[in-house]
Design an enzyme around this catalytic site. Sequence first.
Site, PDB file in Angstrom:
ATOM      1  N   GLY A  61       1.017  -1.211  -0.029  1.00 58.34           N
ATOM      2  CA  GLY A  61      -0.286   0.178   0.102  1.00 58.34           C
ATOM      3  C   GLY A  61       0.762   1.414   0.203  1.00 58.34           C
ATOM      4  O   GLY A  61       1.927   1.345   0.303  1.00 58.34           O
ATOM      5  N   GLN A  66       3.019  10.048   0.955  1.00 54.27           N
ATOM      6  CA  GLN A  66       4.403   9.106   0.631  1.00 54.27           C
ATOM      7  C   GLN A  66       4.897  10.146  -0.153  1.00 54.27           C
ATOM      8  O   GLN A  66       5.852   9.411  -0.852  1.00 54.27           O
ATOM      9  CB  GLN A  66       4.550   8.021   0.515  1.00 54.27           C
ATOM     10  CG  GLN A  66       3.774   7.311   2.594  1.00 54.27           C
ATOM     11  CD  GLN A  66       3.870   5.359   2.508  1.00 54.27           C
ATOM     12  OE1 GLN A  66       2.357   4.999   2.113  1.00 54.27           O
ATOM     13  NE2 GLN A  66       5.170   4.882   2.680  1.00 54.27           N
ATOM     14  N   CYS A 104       6.977  -0.406   5.963  1.00 58.48           N
ATOM     15  CA  CYS A 104       6.476   0.959   5.498  1.00 58.48           C
ATOM     16  C   CYS A 104       7.320   1.229   4.567  1.00 58.48           C
ATOM     17  O   CYS A 104       8.610   1.163   5.105  1.00 58.48           O
ATOM     18  CB  CYS A 104       6.218   2.234   6.741  1.00 58.48           C
ATOM     19  SG  CYS A 104       5.617   3.602   6.074  1.00 58.48           S
ATOM     20  N   LEU A 105       7.029   1.509   3.790  1.00 58.23           N
ATOM     21  CA  LEU A 105       8.174   1.514   1.790  1.00 58.23           C
ATOM     22  C   LEU A 105       8.699   3.653   2.955  1.00 58.23           C
ATOM     23  O   LEU A 105       9.976   3.721   2.319  1.00 58.23           O
ATOM     24  CB  LEU A 105       7.268   2.120   1.206  1.00 58.23           C
ATOM     25  CG  LEU A 105       6.823   0.629   0.502  1.00 58.23           C
ATOM     26  CD1 LEU A 105       5.789   1.288  -0.456  1.00 58.23           C
ATOM     27  CD2 LEU A 105       7.818  -0.490   0.327  1.00 58.23           C
ATOM     28  N   HIS A 146      -3.071   0.820   8.292  1.00 57.72           N
ATOM     29  CA  HIS A 146      -1.396   1.631   7.857  1.00 57.72           C
ATOM     30  C   HIS A 146      -1.858   2.652   7.380  1.00 57.72           C
ATOM     31  O   HIS A 146      -1.927   3.760   7.501  1.00 57.72           O
ATOM     32  CB  HIS A 146      -0.564  -0.009   7.167  1.00 57.72           C
ATOM     33  CG  HIS A 146       1.150   0.873   7.343  1.00 57.72           C
ATOM     34  ND1 HIS A 146       1.801   0.303   7.747  1.00 57.72           N
ATOM     35  CD2 HIS A 146       0.641   1.180   6.145  1.00 57.72           C
ATOM     36  CE1 HIS A 146       2.734   1.479   7.695  1.00 57.72           C
ATOM     37  NE2 HIS A 146       2.200   1.672   6.599  1.00 57.72           N
ATOM     38  N   GLU A 147      -2.205   2.431   5.926  1.00 55.85           N
ATOM     39  CA  GLU A 147      -2.640   2.954   5.363  1.00 55.85           C
ATOM     40  C   GLU A 147      -3.215   4.601   5.123  1.00 55.85           C
ATOM     41  O   GLU A 147      -3.283   6.006   5.390  1.00 55.85           O
ATOM     42  CB  GLU A 147      -3.294   3.226   3.586  1.00 55.85           C
ATOM     43  CG  GLU A 147      -2.384   1.992   3.651  1.00 55.85           C
ATOM     44  CD  GLU A 147      -1.024   1.943   3.278  1.00 55.85           C
ATOM     45  OE1 GLU A 147       0.021   3.618   3.194  1.00 55.85           O
ATOM     46  OE2 GLU A 147       0.071   1.218   3.025  1.00 55.85           O
ATOM     47  N   HIS A 150      -1.738   7.119   7.941  1.00 57.06           N
ATOM     48  CA  HIS A 150      -0.498   8.083   6.927  1.00 57.06           C
ATOM     49  C   HIS A 150      -1.505   9.280   6.933  1.00 57.06           C
ATOM     50  O   HIS A 150      -1.345  10.022   6.926  1.00 57.06           O
ATOM     51  CB  HIS A 150      -0.200   6.962   5.995  1.00 57.06           C
ATOM     52  CG  HIS A 150       0.339   6.389   5.919  1.00 57.06           C
ATOM     53  ND1 HIS A 150       1.756   6.739   6.360  1.00 57.06           N
ATOM     54  CD2 HIS A 150       0.722   5.299   5.690  1.00 57.06           C
ATOM     55  CE1 HIS A 150       2.759   6.081   6.190  1.00 57.06           C
ATOM     56  NE2 HIS A 150       2.476   5.138   6.127  1.00 57.06           N
TER      57      HIS A 150
HETATM   58 ZN   LIG Z   1       3.620   3.694   5.657  1.00 54.78          ZN
END
Ligand SMILES: [Zn+2]
Length: 202
Positions: A61, A66, A104-105, A146-147, A150
Site C-alpha cells: 500500500g 508518502q 513501511c516504504l 496502516h494507510e 498515514h
Molecule cells: Zn507506510
Amino acid sequence: MGKAPPALPGPYNRRVSVTSIRLFGDPVLRTPADPVTSYDKELRRLVKDLTDTMLDAAGAGLAAPQLGVSLRVFSYHVDDEIGHLINPVVDLIGDEEQDGEEGCLSLPGLYFDTKRHLHVVAKGMNMHGEPISIEGSELMARCVQHETDHLDGVLFLDRLDTETRRTALRAIRAAEWNGEHVPAVKVSPHGPFAFGGARALR
Ligand SMILES: [Zn+2]
C-alpha cells in the site's frame, strides 16, 4: 506499507509515473491530510502515481503523503487485488486482533510486530467520485489501517509497544537512509513522544 507479492506483469508494471517516496523525518508524513474535494484529472494522476510507485517498490500500500501530497488517498495491492480509496472512513469490526510483522516504504527495510484489528470495513470514494467500500481481514485489514493512519499523520511506529518502539528507534538511527533527502531531525530516546509534533511525519 511494505511487503507484498511481486508486481503483476503487463500494464501494471509501467514505470512512467513512478515518483520518489518520502522518508521518515519528512514533516509531510506527520501532517494530517486534507479531504479530497475535486474528482478531477489531477486526482486521477495522483492515483496513477500512487499505484505505479507502490508496484515499483513492491509495497502492499502507499498513501498520498508518502509522495508529498497531503490528500486523503491511498492505493493498495493485496492478494493480487489492486485498488485505491479516497476519503476513507474505517470501521473496526469485532474485537479480534492480529499481531504480525509490518513495514513501511518510508522506513525502508525495517519490520516490527504490530498489533492491528483483524477485520475492517473501509468506506470511501473511487477516483470518479463513486462510493466504494473495502471489506478485509488479515493483510488487507492491516493495510487499510496502516494507510489510513498515514492520512492522519500516524506511523506504524506509533502502534508499537514501548519495548519494540525503543528497538525501532535504534534501528532508525542506524539505518543508512536516515538523514537522507530530509533535514536532520533529532530523535529523542525518551519515549513515544519523540514521534509527536517535533517530527510533524511515511
Ligand atoms: Zn507506510
